[in-house]
Each structure stands twice: as structure tokens, then as C-alpha cells.
Design a protein around this motif. Structure first.
Motif, short mmCIF file in Angstrom:
data_model
loop_
_atom_site.label_atom_id
_atom_site.label_comp_id
_atom_site.label_asym_id
_atom_site.label_seq_id
_atom_site.Cartn_x
_atom_site.Cartn_y
_atom_site.Cartn_z
N ILE A 161 -54.08 -18.49 -34.90
CA ILE A 161 -53.50 -17.35 -34.16
C ILE A 161 -52.10 -17.06 -34.65
N LEU A 162 -51.30 -18.12 -34.82
CA LEU A 162 -49.92 -17.94 -35.28
C LEU A 162 -49.88 -17.34 -36.68
N GLU A 163 -50.73 -17.85 -37.57
CA GLU A 163 -50.76 -17.33 -38.94
C GLU A 163 -51.13 -15.86 -38.96
N ARG A 164 -52.13 -15.46 -38.17
CA ARG A 164 -52.52 -14.04 -38.10
C ARG A 164 -51.38 -13.20 -37.52
N ALA A 191 -47.13 -9.18 -38.06
CA ALA A 191 -45.77 -8.85 -37.62
C ALA A 191 -44.78 -8.78 -38.77
N GLY A 192 -45.07 -9.47 -39.86
CA GLY A 192 -44.12 -9.51 -40.97
C GLY A 192 -42.93 -10.40 -40.61
N GLY A 193 -41.78 -10.10 -41.14
CA GLY A 193 -40.59 -10.88 -40.83
C GLY A 193 -40.48 -12.12 -41.71
N GLU A 194 -39.56 -13.00 -41.31
CA GLU A 194 -39.23 -14.13 -42.16
C GLU A 194 -40.35 -15.15 -42.32
N HIS A 195 -41.31 -15.19 -41.38
CA HIS A 195 -42.38 -16.18 -41.45
C HIS A 195 -43.63 -15.65 -42.14
N TYR A 252 -48.24 -24.41 -41.31
CA TYR A 252 -49.20 -24.25 -40.21
C TYR A 252 -49.96 -25.54 -39.91
N ASP A 253 -49.69 -26.58 -40.68
CA ASP A 253 -50.27 -27.90 -40.41
C ASP A 253 -49.29 -28.79 -39.65
N ASP A 254 -48.07 -28.32 -39.42
CA ASP A 254 -47.02 -29.09 -38.74
C ASP A 254 -47.04 -28.73 -37.25
N ALA A 255 -47.43 -29.70 -36.42
CA ALA A 255 -47.61 -29.44 -34.98
C ALA A 255 -46.34 -28.93 -34.31
N ALA A 256 -45.18 -29.51 -34.65
CA ALA A 256 -43.93 -29.08 -34.02
C ALA A 256 -43.59 -27.65 -34.41
N TRP A 257 -43.70 -27.33 -35.70
CA TRP A 257 -43.37 -25.99 -36.18
C TRP A 257 -44.29 -24.95 -35.55
#
Length: 196
Positions: free
Chosen positions: A129-132, A137-141, A149-154
Motif C-alpha cells: 500500500i505504501l509503495e503504491r 503521490a510522487g515526492g521524495e519517496h 519497503y522491507d524495513d519495518a520501521a521505515w
């Protein structure tokens, strides 16, 4: 645990580690704080407001906040100072005191972050969901390396920023020390949206 003295900036929003925040600075106490931070290369603490307002009398800050470092200055179209600040470490405020100029300072203890933990299989939906979201949205990410996207904290911090959560839920997410517990709470909140 040793404490450090940190100027605090109570705001109506939660700053997460790694997050970027834009601020308009107009009160003298905060202009002085930004000048001192720039001069010494130090940061300031961002805490969500529990009572009071961003401007005027000192507000009551939450006990857990995030250290912010200034990454950019600029003059806004209205002539005020604008800054971009990036969140780094979380901290717990042990006690506060108000300086003569109304600036709140806190004796803070920094909270240790766990090392990189992979996103467990039951929470890969959150990473997807975050990756999509970042793709749309674009932006810095938008161009971040796939491994993030494999890092649980991030994933937990970035999703807490992206979802339309109220301040109380965002603060609960910030206060959690375990990144897997943060993902569990995010999954619960996501299901709550679906059932609303």
C-alpha cells in the motif's frame, strides 16, 4: 539514562523519524531558537500539542517527540521565514521549563531505535500500500530504493505519515518502540477505515 536539554516546538502535527516538515516561523521565541540551532548545528524537539495553541502562550507538549534538524531556509512570499526540518531520533521529555521569552525547553532522554527488522509476511500488504501511494503521490519517496519497503520501521513511519490519521493515533504510533507493534496497530487502523 542521561538527559539532554532541548528546545521544544509544540505543534498541531506529529513528526516521525525520517519525515520532512515545512514550518513558517514568525514568533520571536522560535526565530531565536532557529537562529541558535543554525549557529550551533543543533536540532529542536517537535512534540504534538496536548493543550493550548501553536502561537501565543506556551502550549502543553506531549511527552514523546522527535528531534528535528533544519535542512533548508527560505523567505516565504509573505516575508516570513520558512524552514524544512527532517525528523531523526525520538525522545521522552522528563521535565519542562519555560524560558523568559516563552520558549519551552525539555530535559529529554533519547529512545533507542531497534535495528533494521524485515517486514513480516503478514504485513507485506502495508508495504505494498505504501509503495503504491508513493508511486501515485510522487515526492521524495517516489524514487526510493525498493529495499526500504522491507524495513519495518521505515514502512511504519512513512505509512503513519501517509494515512489520514488523527493526531491521537499518530502519537500512539510514534510512542511505540517496537516497529512490528507499529505495523500491527497500522493494520488495525486500516481495517477500521474499511469498516467505517
Amino acid at each position: 539514562m542521561p538527559t539532554a536539554d532541548l528546545p521544544l516546538f509544540p505543534l498541531s502535527t506529529v513528526l516521525f523519524p525520517g519525515g520532512l516538515m515545512s514550518l513558517r516561523i514568525f514568533e520571536t521565541r522560535y526565530l531565536d531558537m532557529i537562529r541558535d540551532c543554525a549557529r550551533h548545528g543543533s536540532g529542536f524537539g517537535v512534540c504534538v500539542i496536548l493543550a493550548g495553541n501553536e502561537a501565543g502562550d506556551p502550549a502543553v507538549p506531549a511527552a514523546v517527540g522527535t528531534l528535528a534538524h533544519i535542512v533548508d531556509f527560505h523567505v516565504l512570499s509573505d516575508g516570513l521565514l520558512g524552514i524544512h526540518a527532517r525528523g531523526s531520533e525520538r525522545f521522552h521529555v522528563q521535565r519542562t521549563h519555560v524560558r523568559d521569552n516563552g520558549l519551552i525547553h525539555g530535559d529529554v532522554a533519547f529512545r533507542a531505535e531497534s535495528g533494521i527488522e524485515p517486514v513480516p509476511p503478514e504485513f507485506t500488504l502495508l508495504a505494498t500500500i505504501l509503495e503504491r501511494f508513493h508511486e501515485k503521490a510522487g515526492g521524495e519517496h517516489a524514487q526510493v530504493e525498493r529495499g526500504r519497503y522491507d524495513d519495518a520501521a521505515w514502512v511504519g513511519y512513512r505509512l503513519a505519515e501517509a494515512l489520514p490519521l488523527d493526531r491521537a493515533d499518530q502519537q500512539r504510533l510514534l510512542q511505540l518502540d517496537d516497529p512490528i507493534d507499529r505495523l500491527k496497530l497500522l493494520m488495525y487502523l486500516l481495517l477500521r477505515f474499511q469498516n467505517a
